[in-house]
Design an enzyme around this catalytic site. Structure first.
Site, PDB file in Angstrom:
ATOM      1  N   LYS A   1      -7.210  -4.833  -2.730  1.00  0.00           N
ATOM      2  CA  LYS A   1      -7.849  -5.157  -1.949  1.00  0.00           C
ATOM      3  C   LYS A   1      -9.061  -4.255  -1.347  1.00  0.00           C
ATOM      4  O   LYS A   1      -8.940  -3.038  -1.911  1.00  0.00           O
ATOM      5  CB  LYS A   1      -6.822  -6.151  -1.007  1.00  0.00           C
ATOM      6  CG  LYS A   1      -6.394  -4.554  -0.921  1.00  0.00           C
ATOM      7  CD  LYS A   1      -5.080  -5.546   0.636  1.00  0.00           C
ATOM      8  CE  LYS A   1      -3.849  -4.265   1.410  1.00  0.00           C
ATOM      9  NZ  LYS A   1      -4.399  -2.954   2.449  1.00  0.00           N
TER      10      LYS A   1
ATOM     11  N   CYS B   1      -1.874  -2.858   7.681  1.00  0.00           N
ATOM     12  CA  CYS B   1      -1.591  -3.892   6.491  1.00  0.00           C
ATOM     13  C   CYS B   1      -0.521  -4.600   6.458  1.00  0.00           C
ATOM     14  O   CYS B   1      -0.801  -5.363   6.097  1.00  0.00           O
ATOM     15  CB  CYS B   1      -1.887  -2.368   5.250  1.00  0.00           C
ATOM     16  SG  CYS B   1      -3.369  -2.285   5.218  1.00  0.00           S
TER      17      CYS B   1
ATOM     18  N   ASP C   1       0.813  -1.276  -0.098  1.00  0.00           N
ATOM     19  CA  ASP C   1      -0.146   0.309   0.228  1.00  0.00           C
ATOM     20  C   ASP C   1       0.899   1.133  -0.176  1.00  0.00           C
ATOM     21  O   ASP C   1       0.308   2.131   0.828  1.00  0.00           O
ATOM     22  CB  ASP C   1      -0.894   0.222   1.234  1.00  0.00           C
ATOM     23  CG  ASP C   1      -1.719  -1.134   1.123  1.00  0.00           C
ATOM     24  OD1 ASP C   1      -1.764  -1.807   0.020  1.00  0.00           O
ATOM     25  OD2 ASP C   1      -2.546  -1.271   2.284  1.00  0.00           O
TER      26      ASP C   1
ATOM     27  N   HIS D   1     -10.412   0.782  -2.890  1.00  0.00           N
ATOM     28  CA  HIS D   1     -12.018   0.961  -1.550  1.00  0.00           C
ATOM     29  C   HIS D   1     -13.159   1.995  -2.998  1.00  0.00           C
ATOM     30  O   HIS D   1     -12.962   2.838  -3.916  1.00  0.00           O
ATOM     31  CB  HIS D   1     -12.182   1.819  -0.609  1.00  0.00           C
ATOM     32  CG  HIS D   1     -11.097   1.375   0.067  1.00  0.00           C
ATOM     33  ND1 HIS D   1     -11.491   0.286   0.565  1.00  0.00           N
ATOM     34  CD2 HIS D   1     -10.176   2.169   0.882  1.00  0.00           C
ATOM     35  CE1 HIS D   1     -10.304   0.263   1.852  1.00  0.00           C
ATOM     36  NE2 HIS D   1      -9.745   1.408   1.489  1.00  0.00           N
TER      37      HIS D   1
END
Length: 208
Positions: A110, A155, A12, A52
């Protein structure tokens, strides 16, 4: 060079998690040169990307009267509420331009289901829905996982815990990570990783 049975998971490193982003991690940009250097030593690299939907259930803005960093209970358990971040297709969701890993074989997105968060690269927050990464690594005959990126206490930690739970020898390279550290989250993540058998090292301790 690490052998073909090892993988580096770069977690990320996206614009919204860097200084100036919607959910900036302190000094998040400082790890970029080290992550790039480490990645050049791995034949296998996986990059993860928060992805998202607008109005995602993990956003404080989706819950009337709630503020970022409050914790609520959802159907799958406790959920920290975040500022809106890494919304699909936005500049904030893009992988940081300073990340220079052209040989990465997989970008794993994700958190794209509107009603479940996904810290881990292996499972969504319900701890039941797989991302498919486990099968990918098994089929590539990966035995050892190294994790770097953002953020250590969310994460990175959840990814490392799940890697270990699947039987991979797992190492977090701590100086190639940065933490959010809200409400003692970093200390808690370290304790959980230690109990899970995740090794924590600094980059200089790794063999050249």
């Amino acid at each position: 060079m690490f052998d073909s049975n090892s993988v580096l998971i770069v977690t990320d490193i996206q614009n919204d998690f860097l200084p100036g982003g919607a959910l900036a991690v302190t000094d998040g940009d400082a790890i970029l040169p080290l992550v790039n250097d480490l990645a050049r030593r791995f034949k296998n690299v996986v990059i993860t990307q928060d992805w998202h939907t607008a109005g995602h259930i993990s956003f404080a803005s989706a819950h009337a009267g709630r503020k970022p960093f409050e914790t609520i209970s959802l159907r799958y358990g406790p959920q920290v509420l975040w500022p809106d971040h890494c919304i699909q297709g936005t500049h904030g969701a893009a992988v940081a331009s300073g990340l220079d890993i052209p040989h990465a074989q997989l970008i794993l997105r994700k958190g794209y289901h509107a009603h479940a968060d996904s810290y881990s690269a292996f499972f969504e927050a319900d701890r039941k829905t797989p991302t498919g990464l486990t099968g990918y690594l098994f089929e590539r005959s990966i035995e050892e996982v190294f994790v770097v990126g953002l953020a250590t206490d969310f994460c990175v930690s959840w990814t490392a815990q799940d890697a270990r739970a699947h039987g991979f020898k797992t190492t977090v390279i701590e100086d190639a990570c940065r933490a959010i550290d809200t409400e003692g989250s970093l200390a808690e993540a370290i304790a959980v990783m230690d109990r899970a058998g995740v090794r924590r090292v600094r980059s200089e301790s790794l063999a050249a």
